[in-house]
Scaffold this motif. Structure first.
Motif, mmCIF file in Angstrom:
data_model
loop_
_atom_site.group_PDB
_atom_site.id
_atom_site.type_symbol
_atom_site.label_atom_id
_atom_site.label_comp_id
_atom_site.label_asym_id
_atom_site.label_seq_id
_atom_site.Cartn_x
_atom_site.Cartn_y
_atom_site.Cartn_z
ATOM 1 N N UNK A 66 0.894 -1.284 0.113
ATOM 2 C CA UNK A 66 0.012 -0.067 -0.225
ATOM 3 C C UNK A 66 0.903 1.562 0.242
ATOM 4 N N UNK A 67 2.142 1.303 0.691
ATOM 5 C CA UNK A 67 3.287 2.059 0.061
ATOM 6 C C UNK A 67 2.985 2.561 -1.423
ATOM 7 N N UNK A 68 3.411 1.630 -1.700
ATOM 8 C CA UNK A 68 3.652 2.210 -3.543
ATOM 9 C C UNK A 68 2.778 2.618 -4.322
ATOM 10 N N UNK A 69 1.453 2.086 -3.299
ATOM 11 C CA UNK A 69 0.660 2.072 -3.915
ATOM 12 C C UNK A 69 0.261 3.729 -4.339
ATOM 13 N N UNK A 70 0.594 4.371 -2.844
ATOM 14 C CA UNK A 70 0.072 5.803 -2.021
ATOM 15 C C UNK A 70 1.073 6.348 -3.246
ATOM 16 N N UNK A 71 1.893 6.100 -3.371
ATOM 17 C CA UNK A 71 2.962 6.491 -4.319
ATOM 18 C C UNK A 71 2.585 7.171 -5.874
ATOM 19 N N UNK A 72 2.483 6.168 -6.039
ATOM 20 C CA UNK A 72 1.622 6.112 -7.612
ATOM 21 C C UNK A 72 0.815 6.693 -8.008
ATOM 22 N N UNK A 73 -0.738 6.805 -6.463
ATOM 23 C CA UNK A 73 -2.028 8.145 -6.428
ATOM 24 C C UNK A 73 -1.421 8.646 -6.171
ATOM 25 N N UNK A 74 -0.125 8.838 -6.016
ATOM 26 C CA UNK A 74 0.319 10.918 -5.849
ATOM 27 C C UNK A 74 1.080 11.331 -6.738
ATOM 28 N N UNK A 75 1.941 10.211 -7.960
ATOM 29 C CA UNK A 75 1.502 11.076 -9.228
ATOM 30 C C UNK A 75 0.730 10.920 -10.352
ATOM 31 N N UNK A 76 0.076 10.112 -9.902
ATOM 32 C CA UNK A 76 -1.360 9.940 -10.765
ATOM 33 C C UNK A 76 -1.329 12.121 -10.756
ATOM 34 N N UNK A 77 -1.884 11.751 -9.706
ATOM 35 C CA UNK A 77 -2.796 12.976 -9.054
ATOM 36 C C UNK A 77 -1.487 14.252 -9.723
ATOM 37 N N UNK A 78 -0.486 14.238 -9.709
ATOM 38 C CA UNK A 78 0.531 14.913 -10.587
ATOM 39 C C UNK A 78 0.386 15.359 -11.399
ATOM 40 N N UNK A 79 0.492 13.604 -12.316
ATOM 41 C CA UNK A 79 -0.023 14.184 -13.438
ATOM 42 C C UNK A 79 -1.423 14.453 -14.126
ATOM 43 N N UNK A 104 6.677 25.662 -18.597
ATOM 44 C CA UNK A 104 8.269 24.834 -17.641
ATOM 45 C C UNK A 104 7.530 24.503 -16.661
ATOM 46 N N UNK A 105 6.703 24.225 -15.193
ATOM 47 C CA UNK A 105 6.565 24.385 -14.557
ATOM 48 C C UNK A 105 5.607 23.112 -14.180
ATOM 49 N N UNK A 106 4.673 22.796 -15.909
ATOM 50 C CA UNK A 106 3.583 22.452 -15.957
ATOM 51 C C UNK A 106 4.025 20.703 -16.599
ATOM 52 N N UNK A 107 5.288 21.038 -17.781
ATOM 53 C CA UNK A 107 6.037 20.368 -18.551
ATOM 54 C C UNK A 107 6.998 19.376 -17.144
ATOM 55 N N UNK A 108 7.630 19.289 -16.538
ATOM 56 C CA UNK A 108 8.416 19.219 -15.596
ATOM 57 C C UNK A 108 6.985 18.357 -13.996
ATOM 58 N N UNK A 109 5.878 18.814 -14.408
ATOM 59 C CA UNK A 109 4.965 18.106 -13.421
ATOM 60 C C UNK A 109 4.614 16.798 -13.886
ATOM 61 N N UNK A 110 4.342 17.203 -15.014
ATOM 62 C CA UNK A 110 3.629 15.931 -15.923
ATOM 63 C C UNK A 110 4.983 15.353 -16.379
ATOM 64 N N UNK A 111 6.049 14.941 -16.068
ATOM 65 C CA UNK A 111 7.043 14.168 -16.882
ATOM 66 C C UNK A 111 7.510 12.781 -14.712
#
Length: 174
Positions: A66-79, A104-111
């Protein structure tokens, strides 16, 4: 009768499959695109926030997986935030409103979100491999504290790695 073959050659029937400017500028197109982006982004944001809240607030849900799933969820939120919201503003205004720093910021956050997702899934896969193929070793190797350290390394590495986009992105004003 012989004229049939030549008449087909004389009448051009080229069809363009690309959207013309008039279609992308139409009210119907803007309405549908904004609605769909808001629907997908909204559902994704709510779902990922629920995953994070459930895992963080429920003690027995704090497992390495679930720790990895939280990391994945936060990354998905960022995208979702970095890709969805600028898309809505672009559809509504028809122009880029965030300037060079926003680009710059939006491109950075997407990647960042995309790369953290990939690295989190990879770390999660290795953890699952150890847990399934080496269950005795997994009891000492696959711990919550180790998962948190691996996730921290993934985020730090990816934050640094994605900084290259600050030097590769340029905005062109038309």
């Amino acid at each position: 009768m012989a004229d049939n073959g030549s008449s087909r050659i004389d009448t051009p029937t080229n069809v363009s499959l690309s959207a013309s400017d008039s279609v992308s500028e139409s009210l119907e197109y803007k309405t549908v695109s904004v609605f769909l982006v808001l629907l997908v982004s909204g559902m994704g944001i709510v779902g990922n926030i629920m995953v994070v809240l459930v895992v963080l607030t429920t003690r027995h849900m704090r497992t390495p997986t679930n720790c990895y799933l939280v990391s994945l969820a936060i990354a998905d939120l960022t995208v979702l935030v970095a890709a969805g919201l600028p898309n809505v503003s672009g559809s509504l205004t028809g122009t880029w409103v965030f300037g060079h720093a926003g680009c710059l910021g939006i491109t950075y956050l997407q990647y960042l979100g995309i790369n953290v997702s990939s690295c989190s899934i990879t770390a999660f896969t290795v953890e699952r491999y150890i847990a399934i193929c080496h269950p005795m070793k997994a009891q000492t190797v696959c711990t919550v504290s180790r998962a948190k350290r691996i996730i921290a390394v993934v985020w730090i590495f990816t934050c640094v790695y994605c900084m290259l986009w600050f030097f590769l992105v340029d905005i062109q004003v038309r």
